[in-house]
Design an enzyme around this catalytic site. Structure first.
Site, PDB file in Angstrom:
ATOM      1  N   ASP A  26      53.724  35.398  36.282  1.00 46.02           N
ATOM      2  CA  ASP A  26      52.388  35.491  36.452  1.00 46.02           C
ATOM      3  C   ASP A  26      51.804  34.608  35.386  1.00 46.02           C
ATOM      4  O   ASP A  26      52.152  34.623  34.289  1.00 46.02           O
ATOM      5  CB  ASP A  26      51.852  36.951  36.492  1.00 46.02           C
ATOM      6  CG  ASP A  26      50.274  36.962  36.900  1.00 46.02           C
ATOM      7  OD1 ASP A  26      49.777  36.284  37.469  1.00 46.02           O
ATOM      8  OD2 ASP A  26      49.810  38.043  36.066  1.00 46.02           O
ATOM      9  N   GLY A  60      41.147  42.681  34.443  1.00 43.39           N
ATOM     10  CA  GLY A  60      40.634  43.957  33.372  1.00 43.39           C
ATOM     11  C   GLY A  60      39.914  44.801  34.107  1.00 43.39           C
ATOM     12  O   GLY A  60      39.802  44.902  35.239  1.00 43.39           O
ATOM     13  N   GLY A  83      43.052  40.529  39.768  1.00 46.95           N
ATOM     14  CA  GLY A  83      42.128  41.740  39.457  1.00 46.95           C
ATOM     15  C   GLY A  83      42.012  42.830  40.308  1.00 46.95           C
ATOM     16  O   GLY A  83      40.926  43.270  40.829  1.00 46.95           O
ATOM     17  N   SER A 113      42.846  45.870  39.770  1.00 42.81           N
ATOM     18  CA  SER A 113      42.678  47.228  39.227  1.00 42.81           C
ATOM     19  C   SER A 113      41.223  47.556  39.419  1.00 42.81           C
ATOM     20  O   SER A 113      40.250  46.494  39.218  1.00 42.81           O
ATOM     21  CB  SER A 113      42.902  47.127  37.724  1.00 42.81           C
ATOM     22  OG  SER A 113      44.378  47.064  37.423  1.00 42.81           O
ATOM     23  N   ASN A 159      47.520  41.484  42.544  1.00 46.35           N
ATOM     24  CA  ASN A 159      47.888  41.522  41.261  1.00 46.35           C
ATOM     25  C   ASN A 159      47.411  42.761  40.565  1.00 46.35           C
ATOM     26  O   ASN A 159      46.120  43.010  40.670  1.00 46.35           O
ATOM     27  CB  ASN A 159      47.671  40.576  40.246  1.00 46.35           C
ATOM     28  CG  ASN A 159      48.349  38.994  40.769  1.00 46.35           C
ATOM     29  OD1 ASN A 159      48.943  39.119  41.789  1.00 46.35           O
ATOM     30  ND2 ASN A 159      48.398  38.143  39.891  1.00 46.35           N
ATOM     31  N   VAL A 160      48.061  43.804  39.949  1.00 48.89           N
ATOM     32  CA  VAL A 160      47.670  44.903  39.562  1.00 48.89           C
ATOM     33  C   VAL A 160      48.438  45.027  38.139  1.00 48.89           C
ATOM     34  O   VAL A 160      49.499  45.047  38.062  1.00 48.89           O
ATOM     35  CB  VAL A 160      47.867  46.099  40.185  1.00 48.89           C
ATOM     36  CG1 VAL A 160      47.491  47.309  39.504  1.00 48.89           C
ATOM     37  CG2 VAL A 160      47.312  46.304  41.476  1.00 48.89           C
ATOM     38  N   THR A 207      46.041  46.366  34.925  1.00 47.05           N
ATOM     39  CA  THR A 207      45.331  47.028  33.941  1.00 47.05           C
ATOM     40  C   THR A 207      45.534  48.775  34.053  1.00 47.05           C
ATOM     41  O   THR A 207      46.050  49.412  33.315  1.00 47.05           O
ATOM     42  CB  THR A 207      43.563  46.926  34.222  1.00 47.05           C
ATOM     43  OG1 THR A 207      43.552  45.503  33.592  1.00 47.05           O
ATOM     44  CG2 THR A 207      43.005  47.724  32.972  1.00 47.05           C
TER      45      THR A 207
HETATM   46 ZN   LIG Z   1      45.576  37.123  37.163  1.00 47.28          ZN
END
Ligand SMILES: [Zn+2]
Length: 289
Positions: free
Chosen positions: A81, A181, A209, A211, A230-231, A233
């Protein structure tokens, strides 16, 4: 079992679900994610980003993830990533990651284009698919300066199509209102914009992002071209929460690590439901796609 990321994400885009890409930081976070995915029997991506690379080094991280992925009963692919430069991408390709990302989205367009095209040539020489980003999702720590939500730059569908054509990337990360975040104000994803991008770009689209983004908005995004989310946080928060529940005088280090690992399972299950992975990809195997 290890699987091809292209086969997986193309199936996801075609059938209206997204594959969760979970960030890992150590063996325990990765382990918790894989165990949860096995219980649900869903395919996932295990990712390493700059924080994990700075913490473990890429070779150590890859070695640990590779064993977990290979021994997993459910399909797992390994993804680099936010590759920060060509050297990092080259090392990931050499080690054997199933897909990589190069992120120059904070640079002016022509520079992002030129450097991404070079990374694509490298990745394709290894027959490995590659993701890049157009527009900009703020808060990724690979940017030269610290960012807040004001650094968000929405993806322009025409520019996205031009970028894909000129670079030859396999997956495109887009910016439609998410941030890395936690959010300072309530997010509102531009689904209208996503639909336009999906019409202009037939590739699997990626959302960073993942989360703390509202449930309904995520569900709408995966039905409109987003095939990987994508996860990071929420995984780290759950792990920390589990660790903190163990009394501080406990001297058996396994206890907090295991407690953290267990807490991660709830996050994986929630994302699998929210991203429609559980509904559409339970029991997914490459030969059945
Ligand atoms: Zn990213």
């Amino acid at each position: 079992m290890r699987v091809s990321v292209s086969a997986l994400l193309q199936d996801a885009r075609r059938r209206g679900y997204a594959v969760p890409g979970f960030n890992t930081l150590n063996v325990e976070t990765a382990w918790g994610i894989v165990r949860a995915a096995e219980k649900l029997d869903i395919p996932i991506l295990l990712m390493t980003a700059y924080d994990c690379l700075d913490h473990l080094g890429m070779e150590t991280a890859y070695g640990a993830l590779e064993v977990l992925a290979r021994q997993s009963a459910t399909p797992v692919a390994l993804h680099l990533d936010h590759g920060r430069n060509l050297e990092e991408v080259a090392l990931a390709l050499k080690l054997g990651y199933d897909s990589v990302m190069i992120d120059y989205s904070f640079l002016p367009y022509e520079e992002n284009l030129a450097r991404t095209a070079e990374a694509v040539r490298m990745a394709h020489a290894f027959h490995t698919p590659i993701e890049a980003e157009i527009g900009h999702v703020p808060g990724g720590e690979n940017t030269p300066e610290e960012e807040d939500e004001s650094a968000l730059a929405y993806t322009d569908p025409k520019v996205a199509a031009d970028f894909v054509e000129k670079t030859g990337v396999d997956f495109l990360a887009v910016s439609i209102g998410t941030v890395h975040g936690d959010y300072k104000s309530k997010p509102r994803l531009r689904i209208d914009l996503l639909k336009e991008i999906a019409r202009a770009v037939p590739l699997p689209l990626v959302l960073h992002g993942g989360s703390s983004t509202p449930w309904e908005q995520m569900e709408e995004a995966v039905q409109n071209g987003v095939a990987k989310i994508n996860v990071g946080t929420e995984i780290m928060r759950a792990f920390l929460q589990g660790m903190r529940e163990v009394p501080t005088d406990c001297l058996d280090l396994r206890k907090p690590l295991l407690a953290g690992r267990e807490k991660i399972e709830d996050v994986v299950r929630a994302k699998a439901e929210n991203f429609r992975t559980l509904r559409h990809a339970k029991g997914w195997r490459p030969d059945r796609a």
